[in-house]
Design a protein around this motif. Sequence first.
Motif, PDB file in Angstrom:
ATOM      1  N   PHE A 297       0.844  -1.199   0.000  1.00  0.00           N
ATOM      2  CA  PHE A 297       0.000   0.000   0.000  1.00  0.00           C
ATOM      3  C   PHE A 297       0.881   1.251   0.000  1.00  0.00           C
ATOM      4  O   PHE A 297       1.980   1.262   0.589  1.00  0.00           O
ATOM      5  CB  PHE A 297      -0.926   0.023   1.220  1.00  0.00           C
ATOM      6  N   VAL A 298       0.383   2.311  -0.640  1.00  0.00           N
ATOM      7  CA  VAL A 298       1.131   3.561  -0.695  1.00  0.00           C
ATOM      8  C   VAL A 298       1.263   4.148   0.703  1.00  0.00           C
ATOM      9  O   VAL A 298       0.271   4.284   1.424  1.00  0.00           O
ATOM     10  CB  VAL A 298       0.432   4.577  -1.622  1.00  0.00           C
ATOM     11  N   ASP A 299       2.490   4.462   1.080  1.00  0.00           N
ATOM     12  CA  ASP A 299       2.738   5.102   2.378  1.00  0.00           C
ATOM     13  C   ASP A 299       2.739   6.620   2.192  1.00  0.00           C
ATOM     14  O   ASP A 299       1.904   7.328   2.741  1.00  0.00           O
ATOM     15  CB  ASP A 299       4.070   4.612   2.936  1.00  0.00           C
ATOM     16  N   ILE A 300       3.687   7.132   1.409  1.00  0.00           N
ATOM     17  CA  ILE A 300       3.707   8.554   1.070  1.00  0.00           C
ATOM     18  C   ILE A 300       4.105   8.691  -0.404  1.00  0.00           C
ATOM     19  O   ILE A 300       4.788   7.823  -0.958  1.00  0.00           O
ATOM     20  CB  ILE A 300       4.699   9.362   1.947  1.00  0.00           C
ATOM     21  N   GLU A 301       3.661   9.747  -1.050  1.00  0.00           N
ATOM     22  CA  GLU A 301       4.013   9.970  -2.440  1.00  0.00           C
ATOM     23  C   GLU A 301       4.037  11.464  -2.738  1.00  0.00           C
ATOM     24  O   GLU A 301       3.494  12.271  -1.989  1.00  0.00           O
ATOM     25  CB  GLU A 301       3.024   9.267  -3.372  1.00  0.00           C
ATOM     26  N   THR A 302       4.682  11.806  -3.853  1.00  0.00           N
ATOM     27  CA  THR A 302       4.736  13.197  -4.292  1.00  0.00           C
ATOM     28  C   THR A 302       4.900  13.231  -5.801  1.00  0.00           C
ATOM     29  O   THR A 302       5.255  12.228  -6.424  1.00  0.00           O
ATOM     30  CB  THR A 302       5.910  13.951  -3.628  1.00  0.00           C
ATOM     31  N   ARG A 303       4.621  14.389  -6.390  1.00  0.00           N
ATOM     32  CA  ARG A 303       4.800  14.589  -7.832  1.00  0.00           C
ATOM     33  C   ARG A 303       5.619  15.856  -8.041  1.00  0.00           C
ATOM     34  O   ARG A 303       5.541  16.790  -7.252  1.00  0.00           O
ATOM     35  CB  ARG A 303       3.443  14.684  -8.538  1.00  0.00           C
TER      36      ARG A 303
END
Length: 579
Positions: A297-303
């Motif tokens: 599962f996604v924990d943290i993300e950024t673009r």
Amino acid sequence: AMTVTMASTSSTTSESTRGVAGRIDYDSWEKRTSDLSKKLDEEEEAERKENASALGLDGKHARSQAEAEERAKAKDLQKTKSTLARYKRREKVVVENLAGLLGSLEGEASKAEEKHQEVKYVTRDMLGAGKRVVTICDTKGPGKIVLTQDISNLESATPPNASLQPKSYEGDAENKEEMPKPTIHRGLIKLNLRNLHQCTVVVKCKIITGTVEISHCQDVKLLVEGDDATVVTVQADLCNNLDIQFHDSPSGKNVPLRVRDTTSGPTTTLFWGEDKDDRVYHAGVSKLRVATYRDGFVDIETRADYIGNGAKAVGNATAEEVQFVTSVIDGEFTTEKVLTPGEARGMKQGARPLTERELKDLEKKKSQIHDALDEKLKNVVQIKEGPNGNNASKAMSSSEKPADGKDEGVVEEIYASTTKGEIDAIIASIEEQKAKGNESFTSGEYAQAILYYTVALDRAAELPDATSAAERLSGGSSSLKLEQLFPRHVVLSNRSACFLKLGHHEKALKDGSDAALLDPTYVKGIFRKGLGLHAMGRYEEAINALASAQKIEPKNKQIKQALQFAEVRMTQEMRKRMR
């Protein structure tokens, strides 16, 4: 009388020329004239060269500043070409290029869309002997390329420190004494991804340097998965639609924790993003996504996008050349602009480039150090009336003050005109020379490093505490560390290492000994003193010095090895004397 004269003339002519029937041999005279003329020209040419050499016009020296600069540029260019050629030769030995794994880039778009999702596995068998840097390039999907965990079993050996090897004696039975073994590293050294399109690259193996470089890629996913997949730094350049994912992958500072069930292997204790050195650098990258996953599962993300992040062309530099870094700060991804050397104002944090936030933190720490130095100087320096009526300051540490509080125990005298700003300027200059010396040492230019370290020590002699340092060096040993405005012992120890590399063992011993005098707790100074003694064949003294170093750092393997070698050499010398 006339007859005699003619006979005499005829006789002279026949002696000086080889005439025929009384005629002069003009061909002979022409040859003789030519020879004399040639000899004269040669003498004039030799004289011209001699004069030109005396005036520096023989081509060995530049005739003007412009010519000197051109020669220097040509020499630097030739040196660069030679370095590049050596690098290319080395690259062929260690780099494995895997091109077109999923197909050629020249395939038609319609065919690419109909193409099924192909999976290619990269294993040890695909890599040539000794090739530990992998470049995957020039291929188009859709498809997946998997670097298997099997690659983590590749071995690379780092040779032991050759300076610690004792020399062998011909016919000596103990020449085969156990020597340090090479250090074995497992995994790839580095991974390069170049010119990939519409594909996914999965990294399941260990990367020794923790570095992955990505350039000129489009519609590419990079998945770092599993306990073995150690990727610390990603450098991405000139890419579009790049997705970087870390699936339960360890940080570079991770220390694997093994559980009782040995079949389950190591477990990760520090995940990627939990250490400040885990970073993604990117320049000229559009539509970048970086994410960490836990248990699928996604924990943290950024673009990020270089235009959206504010990249602009400045001077000759294009917007694509502006560097950004994405890292985890306080549990969240942050993208920051990397400062140029000019913007960083000479501040450095190791080899890593700085951001504006890090620059402010460094300046804050520097200010705290200066404040602490000011506080320390208040307790050390006292302003008094000089003997000639001028203000002078006398400095002594609290431990050196006499019991009655009088100033008879003064160890140095400095003038009040040496302000804090001047001291800071001297220390900054010393730091700069020391840093240049360290860079030269790292690149193997030991003689140049010695020059920089010597300049640093000369500048340190201008500090107010120079007298106390000189007295310590001339006054013999002491068990107490000398309080200094700048740690001279570190520079002395570094210069000692350079002298050891160049074989100047006496000078290495002198610098190592001086470093140990200034700070008897500085293990590197004592260690290099021991190496200097060992190199000079003074094994008993070397053992004493190395044993002192080992007391300070009992777990230091390098000191332990050096001590063992010194003991072996001493034993061999004693046996040799007894024969």
